[in-house]
Design a protein around this motif. Structure first.
Motif, PDB file in Angstrom:
ATOM      1  N   GLY A  18      -2.327  -8.265  -7.125  1.00 49.52           N
ATOM      2  CA  GLY A  18      -1.977  -8.388  -5.758  1.00 49.52           C
ATOM      3  C   GLY A  18      -1.819 -10.227  -5.392  1.00 49.52           C
ATOM      4  N   LEU A  19      -2.284 -10.919  -6.173  1.00 51.91           N
ATOM      5  CA  LEU A  19      -1.647 -12.276  -6.015  1.00 51.91           C
ATOM      6  C   LEU A  19      -0.435 -12.780  -6.236  1.00 51.91           C
ATOM      7  CD1 LEU A  19      -5.454 -13.917  -6.657  1.00 51.91           C
ATOM      8  CD2 LEU A  19      -3.876 -13.678  -4.502  1.00 51.91           C
ATOM      9  N   VAL A  20      -0.549 -12.001  -7.436  1.00 53.93           N
ATOM     10  CA  VAL A  20       1.423 -12.733  -8.018  1.00 53.93           C
ATOM     11  C   VAL A  20       1.877 -12.237  -6.601  1.00 53.93           C
ATOM     12  CG1 VAL A  20       2.521 -11.771  -9.695  1.00 53.93           C
ATOM     13  CG2 VAL A  20       0.796 -12.615 -10.916  1.00 53.93           C
ATOM     14  N   LEU A  21       2.521 -10.624  -6.345  1.00 47.77           N
ATOM     15  CA  LEU A  21       3.002 -10.088  -5.707  1.00 47.77           C
ATOM     16  C   LEU A  21       2.927 -10.647  -4.019  1.00 47.77           C
ATOM     17  CD1 LEU A  21       1.814  -6.204  -6.444  1.00 47.77           C
ATOM     18  CD2 LEU A  21       4.564  -7.149  -6.701  1.00 47.77           C
ATOM     19  N   LEU A  22       1.890 -10.844  -3.606  1.00 50.39           N
ATOM     20  CA  LEU A  22       1.888 -11.913  -2.517  1.00 50.39           C
ATOM     21  C   LEU A  22       2.713 -13.079  -2.722  1.00 50.39           C
ATOM     22  CD1 LEU A  22      -1.624 -11.307  -0.674  1.00 50.39           C
ATOM     23  CD2 LEU A  22       0.619 -10.570  -0.326  1.00 50.39           C
ATOM     24  N   VAL A  23       2.249 -13.632  -3.730  1.00 47.82           N
ATOM     25  CA  VAL A  23       3.047 -15.299  -4.310  1.00 47.82           C
ATOM     26  C   VAL A  23       4.946 -14.928  -4.029  1.00 47.82           C
ATOM     27  CG1 VAL A  23       3.744 -16.858  -6.630  1.00 47.82           C
ATOM     28  CG2 VAL A  23       0.814 -16.377  -5.650  1.00 47.82           C
ATOM     29  N   LEU A  34       4.778  -8.304  -0.696  1.00 49.91           N
ATOM     30  CA  LEU A  34       3.205  -8.544   0.809  1.00 49.91           C
ATOM     31  C   LEU A  34       2.405  -6.900   0.480  1.00 49.91           C
ATOM     32  CD1 LEU A  34       1.222  -9.488   3.022  1.00 49.91           C
ATOM     33  CD2 LEU A  34       3.464  -8.892   4.488  1.00 49.91           C
ATOM     34  N   TRP A  35       3.368  -6.022   0.968  1.00 44.15           N
ATOM     35  CA  TRP A  35       2.718  -5.007   1.387  1.00 44.15           C
ATOM     36  C   TRP A  35       2.037  -4.050   0.067  1.00 44.15           C
ATOM     37  CZ3 TRP A  35       1.684  -5.080   6.188  1.00 44.15           C
ATOM     38  CH2 TRP A  35       2.509  -6.069   6.391  1.00 44.15           C
ATOM     39  N   LEU A  36       2.988  -4.522  -0.958  1.00 48.47           N
ATOM     40  CA  LEU A  36       2.294  -3.751  -2.089  1.00 48.47           C
ATOM     41  C   LEU A  36       0.999  -5.177  -2.625  1.00 48.47           C
ATOM     42  CD1 LEU A  36       6.513  -3.507  -4.123  1.00 48.47           C
ATOM     43  CD2 LEU A  36       4.285  -1.707  -3.642  1.00 48.47           C
ATOM     44  N   GLY A  37       1.388  -6.493  -2.560  1.00 47.05           N
ATOM     45  CA  GLY A  37       0.242  -7.203  -2.603  1.00 47.05           C
ATOM     46  C   GLY A  37      -1.102  -6.574  -2.209  1.00 47.05           C
ATOM     47  N   LEU A  38      -1.102  -6.375  -1.251  1.00 49.09           N
ATOM     48  CA  LEU A  38      -1.714  -5.368  -0.163  1.00 49.09           C
ATOM     49  C   LEU A  38      -2.288  -4.620  -0.691  1.00 49.09           C
ATOM     50  CD1 LEU A  38      -1.107  -6.420   3.359  1.00 49.09           C
ATOM     51  CD2 LEU A  38      -2.293  -7.956   2.096  1.00 49.09           C
ATOM     52  N   ALA A  62       0.100   4.035  -5.440  1.00 51.38           N
ATOM     53  CA  ALA A  62       0.517   4.961  -5.578  1.00 51.38           C
ATOM     54  C   ALA A  62       0.547   4.922  -3.583  1.00 51.38           C
ATOM     55  CB  ALA A  62       0.599   5.922  -5.631  1.00 51.38           C
ATOM     56  N   ILE A  63      -0.416   5.549  -3.065  1.00 53.82           N
ATOM     57  CA  ILE A  63      -0.844   6.108  -2.618  1.00 53.82           C
ATOM     58  C   ILE A  63      -1.042   4.316  -1.242  1.00 53.82           C
ATOM     59  CG2 ILE A  63      -2.254   6.859  -0.575  1.00 53.82           C
ATOM     60  CD1 ILE A  63      -3.649   9.069  -3.308  1.00 53.82           C
ATOM     61  N   TYR A  64      -1.730   3.248  -1.082  1.00 58.77           N
ATOM     62  CA  TYR A  64      -1.830   2.792  -0.588  1.00 58.77           C
ATOM     63  C   TYR A  64      -1.135   1.607  -0.569  1.00 58.77           C
ATOM     64  CZ  TYR A  64      -7.388   1.963  -0.460  1.00 58.77           C
ATOM     65  OH  TYR A  64      -7.815   2.605  -0.793  1.00 58.77           O
ATOM     66  N   SER A  65       0.679   2.125  -1.163  1.00 62.25           N
ATOM     67  CA  SER A  65       1.972   1.335  -1.156  1.00 62.25           C
ATOM     68  C   SER A  65       2.589   1.702  -0.548  1.00 62.25           C
ATOM     69  CB  SER A  65       1.845   1.242  -2.528  1.00 62.25           C
ATOM     70  OG  SER A  65       1.382   0.357  -4.221  1.00 62.25           O
ATOM     71  N   VAL A  66       2.143   3.570  -0.525  1.00 61.48           N
ATOM     72  CA  VAL A  66       3.324   4.240   0.405  1.00 61.48           C
ATOM     73  C   VAL A  66       2.643   3.830   2.230  1.00 61.48           C
ATOM     74  CG1 VAL A  66       3.676   6.210   0.915  1.00 61.48           C
ATOM     75  CG2 VAL A  66       3.978   6.257  -1.245  1.00 61.48           C
ATOM     76  N   ALA A  68       0.730   1.104   2.878  1.00 58.47           N
ATOM     77  CA  ALA A  68       1.132  -0.156   3.558  1.00 58.47           C
ATOM     78  C   ALA A  68       2.929  -0.326   4.117  1.00 58.47           C
ATOM     79  CB  ALA A  68       0.518  -0.950   2.495  1.00 58.47           C
ATOM     80  N   VAL A  69       3.528  -0.027   2.898  1.00 58.22           N
ATOM     81  CA  VAL A  69       4.797   0.158   3.738  1.00 58.22           C
ATOM     82  C   VAL A  69       4.848   0.415   4.162  1.00 58.22           C
ATOM     83  CG1 VAL A  69       7.398   0.422   3.164  1.00 58.22           C
ATOM     84  CG2 VAL A  69       5.968  -0.372   0.959  1.00 58.22           C
ATOM     85  N   LEU A  70       4.708   1.793   5.626  1.00 57.37           N
ATOM     86  CA  LEU A  70       4.867   2.580   6.724  1.00 57.37           C
ATOM     87  C   LEU A  70       3.943   1.743   7.710  1.00 57.37           C
ATOM     88  CD1 LEU A  70       4.518   5.906   5.415  1.00 57.37           C
ATOM     89  CD2 LEU A  70       6.562   5.365   5.953  1.00 57.37           C
ATOM     90  N   ILE A  71       2.920   1.213   7.022  1.00 60.71           N
ATOM     91  CA  ILE A  71       2.626   0.804   8.380  1.00 60.71           C
ATOM     92  C   ILE A  71       3.070  -0.753   8.738  1.00 60.71           C
ATOM     93  CG2 ILE A  71       0.356  -0.741   8.977  1.00 60.71           C
ATOM     94  CD1 ILE A  71      -1.120   1.459   7.697  1.00 60.71           C
ATOM     95  N   GLY A  72       3.593  -1.429   7.459  1.00 55.15           N
ATOM     96  CA  GLY A  72       4.442  -2.886   7.709  1.00 55.15           C
ATOM     97  C   GLY A  72       6.059  -2.449   8.035  1.00 55.15           C
ATOM     98  N   ARG A  73       6.711  -1.214   8.297  1.00 54.82           N
ATOM     99  CA  ARG A  73       7.431  -0.967   8.280  1.00 54.82           C
ATOM    100  C   ARG A  73       7.492  -0.902  10.622  1.00 54.82           C
ATOM    101  NH1 ARG A  73      11.389   3.474   5.732  1.00 54.82           N
ATOM    102  NH2 ARG A  73      12.997   2.829   7.711  1.00 54.82           N
TER     103      ARG A  73
END
Length: 148
Positions: A18-23, A34-38, A62-66, A68-73
Motif C-alpha cells: 500500500g505504501l509503495v503504491l501511494l508513493v 491511490l485507490w489500489l494503495g488504499l 481484488a474486491i477492495y480495488s474495484v 475503491a476505483v469506482l468510489i474514486g471515479r
C-alpha cells in the motif's frame, strides 16, 4: 519461494505494498495508484483482523480495488471545478472570448480579423472593416465571431 509468500501475504506485507503504491501515486499522479494503495491498506487491516489465508487475501484485495476505483471515479466526477481542460490539445480554442477587429470586411459571412499581431480567417455576420467583435467559436482554422 514459500518463504517469500509467507513474508508478503501478511498484514505488514500489504501495508508495504500500500505504501509503495501511494508513493508511486505521488511520483506519477493520476489518481489510480491511490485507490489500489488504499485497497492494499484495507486488505492489511482485514488480514490482521480476520486472519485471512492467501486466497482470501487476493480476493479481498481484488474486491477492495474495484470498490475503491469506482468510489474514486464517482467522487471525481461529482467534484466541482474538476472539469477537464478542453483546450489542452486545441490551442486555438483558447481564443474563444477574445476581442478581434475586422481587417477584411466580413461579407457573405466570411472575412479576416486581427487578434494581437495575427490575422485569422473569420466567419460570422457581415461587418465592415474596423468593427470590434468577439470570438465565439473555432471551426478548423477559422474563428467564428459575433457582435460584442
Amino acid at each position: 519461494m514459500g518463504d517469500l509468500i509467507d513474508i508478503f501475504f501478511t498484514p505488514w506485507g500489504w501495508v508495504g505494498l500500500g505504501l509503495v503504491l501511494l508513493v508511486l501515486e505521488v511520483l506519477a499522479p493520476g489518481t489510480f495508484m491511490l485507490w489500489l494503495g488504499l485497497a492494499a491498506l484495507m486488505t492489511a487491516i482485514s488480514t490482521g483482523v480476520f486472519g485471512l489465508g492467501l486466497e482470501l487475501q487476493l480476493i479481498t484485495f481484488a474486491i477492495y480495488s474495484v470498490v475503491a476505483v469506482l468510489i474514486g471515479r464517482s467522487y471525481f466526477r461529482r467534484k466541482p471545478g474538476r472539469e477537464p481542460e478542453v483546450t489542452v490539445n486545441a490551442p486555438a480554442a483558447r481564443q474563444i472570448g477574445r476581442d478581434v477587429v475586422v481587417v477584411d470586411a466580413l461579407e457573405g459571412g466570411k472575412g479576416r480579423v486581427r487578434m494581437d499581431d495575427t490575422t485569422w480567417s473569420a466567419s460570422g455576420a457581415d461587418a465592415p472593416v474596423g468593427t470590434r467583435l468577439k470570438v465565439v467559436g473555432i471551426e478548423g482554422a477559422t474563428l467564428k465571431v459575433a457582435a460584442k
